[in-house]
Design a protein around this motif. Sequence first.
Motif, short mmCIF file in Angstrom:
data_model
loop_
_atom_site.label_atom_id
_atom_site.label_comp_id
_atom_site.label_asym_id
_atom_site.label_seq_id
_atom_site.Cartn_x
_atom_site.Cartn_y
_atom_site.Cartn_z
N GLY A 152 49.47 46.01 39.23
CA GLY A 152 50.63 45.49 38.84
C GLY A 152 50.28 43.93 38.28
N PRO A 153 51.25 43.28 38.44
CA PRO A 153 51.32 41.94 37.88
C PRO A 153 50.38 41.06 38.76
N LEU A 154 50.33 41.37 40.06
CA LEU A 154 49.52 40.29 40.84
C LEU A 154 47.87 40.45 40.42
N MET A 155 47.47 41.81 40.08
CA MET A 155 46.37 41.72 39.77
C MET A 155 45.83 41.29 38.19
N LYS A 156 47.06 41.41 37.34
CA LYS A 156 46.94 40.77 36.14
C LYS A 156 46.94 39.35 36.23
N VAL A 157 47.65 38.52 37.22
CA VAL A 157 47.66 37.10 37.05
C VAL A 157 46.29 36.81 37.74
N ILE A 158 45.82 37.56 38.68
CA ILE A 158 44.47 37.16 39.25
C ILE A 158 43.41 37.12 37.96
N HIS A 159 43.56 37.95 37.34
CA HIS A 159 42.43 38.15 36.17
C HIS A 159 42.70 37.20 35.14
N ARG A 160 43.98 36.68 34.88
CA ARG A 160 44.20 35.94 33.97
C ARG A 160 43.61 34.54 34.38
N ILE A 161 43.51 34.03 35.66
CA ILE A 161 43.01 32.99 36.12
C ILE A 161 41.52 33.17 36.00
N LYS A 162 41.02 34.10 36.46
CA LYS A 162 39.51 34.21 36.57
C LYS A 162 38.85 34.36 35.44
N TYR A 163 39.34 34.91 34.31
CA TYR A 163 38.88 35.45 33.23
C TYR A 163 39.07 34.82 32.00
N SER A 164 40.53 34.42 31.97
CA SER A 164 40.96 33.69 30.74
C SER A 164 41.27 31.95 31.25
N GLY A 165 40.85 31.67 32.39
CA GLY A 165 41.08 30.24 32.79
C GLY A 165 42.72 29.70 32.68
N ASP A 166 43.18 30.51 33.01
CA ASP A 166 44.88 30.18 32.99
C ASP A 166 45.14 29.60 34.47
N ILE A 167 44.59 28.33 34.68
CA ILE A 167 44.57 27.71 35.97
C ILE A 167 45.97 27.27 36.54
N GLN A 168 46.72 27.21 35.36
CA GLN A 168 48.32 26.82 35.77
C GLN A 168 48.95 27.82 36.87
N LEU A 169 48.39 28.98 36.80
CA LEU A 169 48.73 29.79 37.66
C LEU A 169 48.33 29.67 39.09
N ALA A 170 47.29 28.90 39.20
CA ALA A 170 46.73 28.57 40.76
C ALA A 170 47.72 28.00 41.83
#
Length: 271
Positions: A106-124
């Motif tokens: 669900g959302p946890l997997m998706k936000v981890i992917h957003r960081i790793k593969y889209s560079g959305d490091i504001q989620l870190a």
Amino acid sequence: MRKTANRIAGAARKFFFPNRCLACGNLHPTGPETKPEDHPSSDFGDLTAAYLCKVCRNGYTPVQSPICPMCGLAFKSREGTDHLCQSCAVNPKYFHQARACGHYSGPLMKVIHRIKYSGDIQLAEPLGRLLYSAFTAHFQSEDIDLVLPVPLHRTKFRQRGFNQSYLFIKNWNGMVGSENHQRGHFRIARDALIRTRPTVPQTELGRAERLANIRKAFQVVAPHLIRDRRILLVDDVYTTGATVNECAGVLLKHHARRIDVLTLARAMSPS
């Protein structure tokens, strides 16, 4: 006048560039709920309110007992008490225990992917707070001498530009939570453990292939930091545990006293 202008500019940005949920892509009109600086929330929904819609925030599933006390696997049946899973009973791990915040779905997997593969490091930053909350729930800071992020190979690091596991923990010493979440005093060694060769992404492999892929892929370069230390190894996802277990084995060879593991997400058993 300036405050009025800022409000008008903010309203215009929201009208022309409305927020979209980073998990599902749907319009996400609500902004973050403000919390007092000295009492930030440790709840996934509150922490991700600026980035995810309410539906996705509610889709987060925390890891809860019954679990395997060694690898942290949450059993499909929600009845009974904590007990060793079959894998750990047959093949004990090099680490003492592994714990995670939520299910890798669900959302946890998706936000981890957003960081790793889209560079959305504001989620870190919010995910780092979530991880810190899990740390305080499962460990005592005085029982940990050293915190190590699972390293990336230099090739992957150059491609991505960051190691997400390090981003999650780099601000732990400045985090203050509720009365039960005191300011930490962690020694974080980003480069004491390195990855010596590139490996194929573990998600593309079966269990046996994962073990072969990661074997002899790590090296300790600061043995004096490792000897007789109680170490917390941090990664984003625990799937089969092959990566963290290989790291733990290398650390034990350099006379670490004990290794524990903490991850944001834990893959669940398919059965």
